[in-house]
Write an enzyme that holds these catalytic residues in place. Structure first.
Site, PDB file in Angstrom:
ATOM      1  N   CYS A  88       0.821  -1.202   0.000  1.00 45.84           N
ATOM      2  CA  CYS A  88       0.000   0.000   0.000  1.00 45.84           C
ATOM      3  C   CYS A  88       0.863   1.265   0.000  1.00 45.84           C
ATOM      4  O   CYS A  88       1.981   1.257   0.513  1.00 45.84           O
ATOM      5  CB  CYS A  88      -0.873   0.022   1.230  1.00 45.84           C
ATOM      6  SG  CYS A  88      -1.880  -1.447   1.411  1.00 45.84           S
ATOM      7  N   ARG A 113       5.363  -0.090  -6.200  1.00 50.45           N
ATOM      8  CA  ARG A 113       5.333  -0.919  -5.004  1.00 50.45           C
ATOM      9  C   ARG A 113       4.320  -2.055  -5.108  1.00 50.45           C
ATOM     10  O   ARG A 113       4.359  -2.974  -4.299  1.00 50.45           O
ATOM     11  CB  ARG A 113       4.991  -0.049  -3.790  1.00 50.45           C
ATOM     12  CG  ARG A 113       6.059   0.960  -3.468  1.00 50.45           C
ATOM     13  CD  ARG A 113       5.548   1.999  -2.512  1.00 50.45           C
ATOM     14  NE  ARG A 113       5.152   1.398  -1.256  1.00 50.45           N
ATOM     15  CZ  ARG A 113       5.949   1.286  -0.197  1.00 50.45           C
ATOM     16  NH1 ARG A 113       7.172   1.719  -0.274  1.00 50.45           N
ATOM     17  NH2 ARG A 113       5.525   0.746   0.910  1.00 50.45           N
ATOM     18  N   TRP A 137      -3.038  -2.657  -1.537  1.00 53.80           N
ATOM     19  CA  TRP A 137      -2.649  -4.039  -1.875  1.00 53.80           C
ATOM     20  C   TRP A 137      -3.447  -4.910  -0.922  1.00 53.80           C
ATOM     21  O   TRP A 137      -3.201  -4.898   0.287  1.00 53.80           O
ATOM     22  CB  TRP A 137      -1.141  -4.193  -1.673  1.00 53.80           C
ATOM     23  CG  TRP A 137      -0.580  -5.451  -2.239  1.00 53.80           C
ATOM     24  CD1 TRP A 137      -0.290  -5.710  -3.547  1.00 53.80           C
ATOM     25  CD2 TRP A 137      -0.177  -6.616  -1.513  1.00 53.80           C
ATOM     26  NE1 TRP A 137       0.251  -6.968  -3.669  1.00 53.80           N
ATOM     27  CE2 TRP A 137       0.329  -7.541  -2.440  1.00 53.80           C
ATOM     28  CE3 TRP A 137      -0.210  -6.978  -0.162  1.00 53.80           C
ATOM     29  CZ2 TRP A 137       0.802  -8.795  -2.078  1.00 53.80           C
ATOM     30  CZ3 TRP A 137       0.271  -8.228   0.197  1.00 53.80           C
ATOM     31  CH2 TRP A 137       0.769  -9.116  -0.746  1.00 53.80           C
ATOM     32  N   ASN A 153      -1.834   2.082   5.871  1.00 54.38           N
ATOM     33  CA  ASN A 153      -0.943   0.993   5.450  1.00 54.38           C
ATOM     34  C   ASN A 153      -0.719   0.107   6.657  1.00 54.38           C
ATOM     35  O   ASN A 153      -0.551   0.609   7.768  1.00 54.38           O
ATOM     36  CB  ASN A 153       0.431   1.538   5.027  1.00 54.38           C
ATOM     37  CG  ASN A 153       0.375   2.223   3.683  1.00 54.38           C
ATOM     38  OD1 ASN A 153      -0.659   2.284   3.051  1.00 54.38           O
ATOM     39  ND2 ASN A 153       1.521   2.751   3.263  1.00 54.38           N
ATOM     40  N   GLY A 154      -0.666  -1.193   6.450  1.00 54.93           N
ATOM     41  CA  GLY A 154      -0.401  -2.099   7.568  1.00 54.93           C
ATOM     42  C   GLY A 154      -1.602  -2.970   7.862  1.00 54.93           C
ATOM     43  O   GLY A 154      -2.520  -3.091   7.042  1.00 54.93           O
ATOM     44  N   GLU A 162      18.233 -17.250  -7.624  1.00 58.06           N
ATOM     45  CA  GLU A 162      17.841 -15.873  -7.939  1.00 58.06           C
ATOM     46  C   GLU A 162      17.376 -15.781  -9.399  1.00 58.06           C
ATOM     47  O   GLU A 162      16.411 -15.085  -9.717  1.00 58.06           O
ATOM     48  CB  GLU A 162      19.025 -14.931  -7.648  1.00 58.06           C
ATOM     49  CG  GLU A 162      18.828 -13.476  -8.027  1.00 58.06           C
ATOM     50  CD  GLU A 162      17.625 -12.792  -7.360  1.00 58.06           C
ATOM     51  OE1 GLU A 162      17.045 -13.343  -6.418  1.00 58.06           O
ATOM     52  OE2 GLU A 162      17.266 -11.704  -7.843  1.00 58.06           O
ATOM     53  N   LYS A 211      13.680 -14.558 -10.563  1.00 63.93           N
ATOM     54  CA  LYS A 211      13.440 -13.459 -11.519  1.00 63.93           C
ATOM     55  C   LYS A 211      12.483 -13.926 -12.610  1.00 63.93           C
ATOM     56  O   LYS A 211      11.554 -13.221 -12.966  1.00 63.93           O
ATOM     57  CB  LYS A 211      14.744 -13.005 -12.200  1.00 63.93           C
ATOM     58  CG  LYS A 211      15.705 -12.155 -11.419  1.00 63.93           C
ATOM     59  CD  LYS A 211      15.243 -10.771 -11.077  1.00 63.93           C
ATOM     60  CE  LYS A 211      14.449 -10.768  -9.827  1.00 63.93           C
ATOM     61  NZ  LYS A 211      15.034 -10.559  -8.559  1.00 63.93           N
ATOM     62  N   GLU A 259       8.925 -14.339 -11.264  1.00 58.41           N
ATOM     63  CA  GLU A 259       8.341 -13.054 -10.856  1.00 58.41           C
ATOM     64  C   GLU A 259       7.783 -12.279 -12.046  1.00 58.41           C
ATOM     65  O   GLU A 259       6.696 -11.722 -11.958  1.00 58.41           O
ATOM     66  CB  GLU A 259       9.401 -12.156 -10.195  1.00 58.41           C
ATOM     67  CG  GLU A 259       9.656 -12.442  -8.736  1.00 58.41           C
ATOM     68  CD  GLU A 259      10.735 -11.525  -8.147  1.00 58.41           C
ATOM     69  OE1 GLU A 259      10.543 -11.060  -7.035  1.00 58.41           O
ATOM     70  OE2 GLU A 259      11.773 -11.290  -8.814  1.00 58.41           O
ATOM     71  N   HIS A 286      18.344 -36.744  -8.042  1.00 59.88           N
ATOM     72  CA  HIS A 286      17.495 -37.103  -6.907  1.00 59.88           C
ATOM     73  C   HIS A 286      16.074 -36.596  -7.074  1.00 59.88           C
ATOM     74  O   HIS A 286      15.406 -36.278  -6.091  1.00 59.88           O
ATOM     75  CB  HIS A 286      18.107 -36.563  -5.605  1.00 59.88           C
ATOM     76  CG  HIS A 286      19.464 -37.136  -5.329  1.00 59.88           C
ATOM     77  ND1 HIS A 286      19.651 -38.439  -4.930  1.00 59.88           N
ATOM     78  CD2 HIS A 286      20.695 -36.594  -5.439  1.00 59.88           C
ATOM     79  CE1 HIS A 286      20.950 -38.673  -4.793  1.00 59.88           C
ATOM     80  NE2 HIS A 286      21.599 -37.560  -5.104  1.00 59.88           N
ATOM     81  N   LYS A 290       6.753  -4.289  -4.064  1.00 58.88           N
ATOM     82  CA  LYS A 290       8.174  -3.964  -3.949  1.00 58.88           C
ATOM     83  C   LYS A 290       8.642  -4.091  -2.513  1.00 58.88           C
ATOM     84  O   LYS A 290       9.728  -4.573  -2.235  1.00 58.88           O
ATOM     85  CB  LYS A 290       8.389  -2.527  -4.443  1.00 58.88           C
ATOM     86  CG  LYS A 290       9.831  -2.058  -4.414  1.00 58.88           C
ATOM     87  CD  LYS A 290      10.617  -2.735  -5.505  1.00 58.88           C
ATOM     88  CE  LYS A 290      12.098  -2.517  -5.396  1.00 58.88           C
ATOM     89  NZ  LYS A 290      12.846  -3.564  -6.092  1.00 58.88           N
TER      90      LYS A 290
END
Ligand code: G6P
Length: 612
Positions: free
Chosen positions: A2, A27, A75, A100-101, A485, A489, A492, A508, A607
């Site tokens: 948010c 964000r 969000w 926010n929160g 990583e 990427k 995402e 395995h 973000k």
């Protein structure tokens, strides 16, 4: 996550609020809204699901005009993304709040407020705040600031709040606990936001609220009370770095711009931190030299991409500095009973310095008897930095693309500096090896530039992925986290399912998945594990799997049927994780562009994850 923007001025502030929301779009969010108090005293709002653009369209057909207002990008946490759940939330016709929160006791509050006759029109936890405030306002004789101070102790959880009321048009109120807020200072006008980037179009002077602060913001003054209720002054910070970060420049996406900034920001992260042949330990703070000599273990905690940086550092710390290192994701660490080894340095890694789990882990760690805490962070004003004993700031500059790129490589550089500083302080690192690595670090920006020059080749390779649904990333040693990583990427931003494995684990399980539809990406620097890796690649080829190998020029690997080799510049093995990250970033970027996804704001992601 948010975003909050607020303004109190003499001019019409609607466009400033909307521009602020746009600057926070990176964000991640799923709805947006704005509330403005008109000169006639009407408090009105517009809210829309989707992008800020939708809100702009709504404002174009039904404009709002006024000099006091608040705005929000949401969000979704409590309640689906919908217009009725979007902020600002109202109680009655005169009171509006953005938040926010997460309010953890929202259910209890909701029941109580319903009992008092309040009717809820959304599924959000935020609506309990605005009704609670409305209720206390009556008890405080209509004094909005007194009402906010009285309501705050009843809120459990995390919040950054902005409040306005038609009954007190001379003020914009703010409260911070667990969710950052910054006041932007203008001339005869003041602003509020959850991130200073939202306000760079109107000011370069900022005042950061601290945990527990409540602020009363007028057009020409600001008054702040700390958590104990005492009036306080917060320092004014002035930025002189221009607004370069908020501009894509010649690039099509922020992510591509940020990938290409890496030589420059790695250079910046090294600046002032290298002596002739050694790392300047003072870079970590004045007490670092004395503290590092006593460090016998390291515990790293982080989330997401920052966690991958920590995983690379574990290989470095044990191999080069001879220091045992543990690493864990913050959301696990914070809820686990942890046995702390004596003389352990607690290291957090974070781009934003506001990630809820990482911050909570640091706060828990302070009770657990660690030797000291060190934050490797990109935001000097963040909560993580303020609450840690030692800090190393990465100099990546603001990162706008949700998928982290330059923040990761600068974290790696910071962690290599830490490895060398600790290795020397413990007497485990030979001076010649440190000198050699310092020299290699100096050359790193040039090497990174050479890796970026492979862009066109990588763009071509990306075509192999356009129609695929699954991929495998393999690496050995410190390249295993680089493979992780790379896989992160790709998933995402292109939404292709990607998994990373240490190459030795191939037999395995994952080998069962390999066929012509499952490309396998490998990073192959020229180290002692190369021959083992080559055998793993044969195993993939034997099952018809298509291989994409990023290999050192000296690794003598060549193209063949189903094998696509991209030759990378030769680099010292210790720094290979930094270099090999770049082609994987470029690969994900080009695949996402081919698939037409929203590269800078991928679906469902944020973000900065400031809630659990
Ligand atoms: C989010 C971001 C990631 C980031 C992670 C940790 O998930 O989308 O890019 O790596 O948070 O964030 P931090 O700011 O603590 O590094």
């Amino acid at each position: 996550m948010c975003g909050i923007v607020g303004a109190i001025a003499e001019r019409n502030i609607t466009a400033i609020l909307v521009e602020g929301l746009k600057r926070l779009e990176y964000r991640g969010y799923d709805s947006a809204g704005v509330a403005v108090l008109s000169a006639a005293g009407d408090l009105q709002r517009r809210r829309r699901v989707g992008k800020v653009y939708e809100l702009e369209q709504a404002l174009a057909s039904e404009p709002l005009t006024g000099s006091l207002g608040i705005a929000h990008t949401r969000w979704a946490t409590h309640g689906a993304p919908s217009e009725r759940n979007a902020h600002p939330h109202f109680s009655g016709e005169q009171l509006a709040v953005v938040h926010n929160g997460i309010i953890e006791n929202h259910e209890t509050l909701r029941e109580r407020l319903k009992g008092l006759g309040y009717v809820f029109t959304s599924d959000t936890d935020t609506e309990t705040i605005v009704h609670l405030l409305h209720h206390t306002l009556a008890e405080c004789g209509g004094d909005l600031t007194a009402a906010l101070k009285a309501a705050i102790p009843e809120l459990h959880g995390a919040y950054g709040l902005a409040v306005i009321s038609g009954s007190q048009p001379d003020r914009l109120l703010a409260a911070r606990s667990g969710s950052p807020l910054v006041i932007g200072l203008g001339l005869g006008e003041n602003f509020l936001a959850s991130d200073q980037l939202a306000l760079r179009q109107v000011t370069d002077r900022f005042m950061y609220l601290e945990e527990g602060d409540i602020a009363e913001i007028h057009r020409d003054s600001v008054q702040i009370w700390d958590a104990s209720g005492a009036p306080v002054q917060r320092e004014t910070v002035q930025y002189h770095d221009g607004a370069e970060a908020a501009d894509k420049g010649e690039y099509r996406h922020f992510m591509l711009k940020e990938i290409h900034e890496q030589p420059k920001v790695v250079q910046r992260t090294l600046e002032g931190r290298l002596g002739n042949d050694h790392v300047l330990v003072q870079a970590f703070g004045p007490q670092a030299e004395a503290l590092f000599a006593g460090v016998r273990n390291v515990q790293i905690v982080a989330c997401g991409t920052s966690y991958h940086a920590g995983m690379v550092a574990r290989y470095w710390l044990e191999e080069l500095a001879g220091i045992p290192c543990q690493i864990e994701v913050a959301s696990e660490f914070r809820y686990r009973k942890v046995v702390v080894q004596p003389d352990t340095l607690f290291v957090t890694i974070s781009q934003s310095g506001e990630t809820a789990d990482t911050l909570a882990a640091l706060r828990n760690a302070k009770q657990l008897g660690y030797l000291a805490s060190l934050a490797i962070c990109n935001v000097g004003t963040s909560s993580l930095v303020r609450e840690s004993d030692l800090t190393l700031l990465t100099q990546a500059g603001p990162e706008i693309g949700v998928a982290s790129t330059k923040a990761f490589t600068t974290q790696l550089v910071g962690l290599m500096l830490l490895t060398l500083a600790l290795g020397r302080a413990r007497g485990n690192l030979e001076a010649t090896i440190e000198a050699e690595l310092v020299e290699e670090l100096r050359r790193l920006p040039t090497r990174l530039g050479e890796a970026l020059a492979m862009d066109k080749i990588i763009e071509k390779v990306s075509e192999l992925f356009a129609e695929k649904h699954h991929t495998l990333f393999l690496g050995r040693g410190a390249q295993y986290p680089v493979a992780m990583e790379g896989a992160l990427k790709l998933k995402e931003i292109s939404y292709i399912h990607a998994e990373a494995y240490p190459a030795g684990e191939l037999k395995h399980g994952p080998l069962a998945l390999v066929d012509a539809d499952m490309p396998v990406v490998t990073v192959a620097p020229n180290n002692e594990l190369l021959e083992k890796l080559k055998s793993n690649l044969q195993e993939v080829r034997a099952r018809g799997g298509e291989l994409i190998v990023f290999a050192d020029t000296k690794a003598a690997m060549s193209n063949g049927e189903g094998t696509h080799v991209v030759n990378m510049p030769h680099i010292h093995d210790a720094l290979a994780p930094v270099l090999y990250t770049l082609p994987l970033q470029l690969l994900s970027y080009h695949v996402a562009v081919l698939r037409g996804t929203d590269v800078d704001q991928p679906r469902n992601l944020a973000k900065s994850v400031t809630v659990e």
